[in-house]
Design an enzyme around this catalytic site. Sequence first.
Site, PDB file in Angstrom:
ATOM      1  CG  HIS A 127      -2.107   0.850   1.146  1.00 54.34           C
ATOM      2  ND1 HIS A 127      -2.424   1.606   0.038  1.00 54.34           N
ATOM      3  CD2 HIS A 127      -3.102   1.099   2.054  1.00 54.34           C
ATOM      4  CE1 HIS A 127      -3.544   2.275   0.263  1.00 54.34           C
ATOM      5  NE2 HIS A 127      -3.976   1.993   1.468  1.00 54.34           N
ATOM      6  CG  ASP A 220      -4.092  -1.929   8.821  1.00 57.94           C
ATOM      7  OD1 ASP A 220      -5.269  -1.503   8.791  1.00 57.94           O
ATOM      8  OD2 ASP A 220      -3.579  -2.569   7.872  1.00 57.94           O
ATOM      9  CB  CYS A 260      -3.704   3.013   7.306  1.00 55.41           C
ATOM     10  SG  CYS A 260      -4.351   1.377   7.691  1.00 55.41           S
ATOM     11  NE  ARG A 288      -3.483   7.273   1.139  1.00 53.32           N
ATOM     12  CZ  ARG A 288      -4.284   6.225   0.894  1.00 53.32           C
ATOM     13  NH1 ARG A 288      -4.956   5.664   1.881  1.00 53.32           N
ATOM     14  NH2 ARG A 288      -4.364   5.705  -0.322  1.00 53.32           N
TER      15      ARG A 288
HETATM   16  N1   CP Z   1      -6.316   3.807   4.344  1.00 56.78           N
HETATM   17  C1   CP Z   1      -7.031   3.485   3.255  1.00 56.78           C
HETATM   18  O1   CP Z   1      -6.507   3.029   2.242  1.00 56.78           O
HETATM   19  O2   CP Z   1      -8.363   3.712   3.371  1.00 56.78           O
HETATM   20  P1   CP Z   1      -9.485   3.224   2.336  1.00 56.78           P
HETATM   21  O3   CP Z   1      -9.489   1.716   2.391  1.00 56.78           O
HETATM   22  O4   CP Z   1     -10.746   3.821   2.825  1.00 56.78           O
HETATM   23  O5   CP Z   1      -9.111   3.693   0.959  1.00 56.78           O
HETATM   24  N1  NVA Z   2      -4.657  -3.823   5.782  1.00 58.42           N
HETATM   25  C1  NVA Z   2      -5.923  -3.218   5.415  1.00 58.42           C
HETATM   26  C2  NVA Z   2      -5.708  -1.813   5.028  1.00 58.42           C
HETATM   27  C3  NVA Z   2      -6.950  -1.044   4.681  1.00 58.42           C
HETATM   28  C4  NVA Z   2      -6.651   0.358   4.243  1.00 58.42           C
HETATM   29  C5  NVA Z   2      -6.570  -4.019   4.297  1.00 58.42           C
HETATM   30  O1  NVA Z   2      -5.853  -4.443   3.379  1.00 58.42           O
HETATM   31  O2  NVA Z   2      -7.773  -4.234   4.342  1.00 58.42           O
END
Ligand code: CP
Ligand code: NVA
Length: 304
Positions: A127, A220, A260, A288
């Site tokens: 990510h 997270d 996040c 972001r």
């Molecule tokens: N942190 C993040 O990526 O949030 P979303 O899943 O809402 O895009």
């Molecule tokens: N680790 C989480 C992050 C969400 C922004 C996922 O992949 O669902």
Amino acid sequence: MPHFLNLIDQPAELLARLLDRAAALKADRTTGRTALAGRVVGLVFEKPSLRTRVSFEAATAQLGGTSLFFPGNEIGLGWREPLPDFARVMSRYIDCLVLRTFKHDTVLALAEHGEIPVVNGLSDRSHPCQAMADLLTVREHCGGVKGKTIVFVGDGNNVSMSLAVGCGKLGARFVLACPKGYAFDETFKKNYTEKIGGDFPEILHDPLAAVANADVIYTDVWTSMGQEAERETRLRKFAKFQVNEKLLAKAPPHCKVLHCLPAHRGEEITDGVMEGSASVVFDQAENRLHAQKAVLEWLLAVGR
Ligand code: CP
Ligand code: NVA
């Protein structure tokens, strides 16, 4: 063709430059407002999103471009036609593709077969846009990134892997405090060792001890999108890894808390910590937007 698929393939100098640019774009929101004039950014998402979708769409608009959003299923990603055909057709219509996928290989395939820059908006392994916003937030709230200690309390997942790489590239110490069996896998370890070298992030299993020197505590969700079948097991395994008031009390007084988002309050983080004075999670969410503006500007300027 430049892409933004993960941080490990980007030079540290570029990451530092993008963070500088993100800070400048944040300081004056009128900066760069024609940078994407006439450009179309397509977003193809196989999973839900608030922050990534909205911040990319807003970033594109603020830079003078246009965004188009497509749910992956509706556009037939991966099942209606072969991925290479999808990539080649999209390349004829738009200038940049932001993808949110289950499999990281889908991101790699579209970058390989398309003729436009691809941005990873979250895959199972990475990510990178989140990590850029995280590093910008650390820089703002901790007076820089180099030499800081970031302790991620939770899963060795896409978010922690990307942040660990960002920290490795920019000279921060990264510690993962996780239950046994949930640390970084061998593929990540091999890639990190080959491409970054130096000390591999420290893996600890005692969260209270792990945060003793933390400048930042990060968490997270325990169950990422696509892992829903493991939820009950994960709730049990991660129970001692909640970021709560007791854990925060073990960290230095200046320590900041990042997440996040979306947060599952009462699971990986308490309401009290989310709303407490150490929390900078909404500044982080805002970042972001600024970090992605810098990435879009860089990608589309290079491709001009
Ligand atoms: N942190 C993040 O990526 O949030 P979303 O899943 O809402 O895009
Ligand atoms: N680790 C989480 C992050 C969400 C922004 C996922 O992949 O669902």
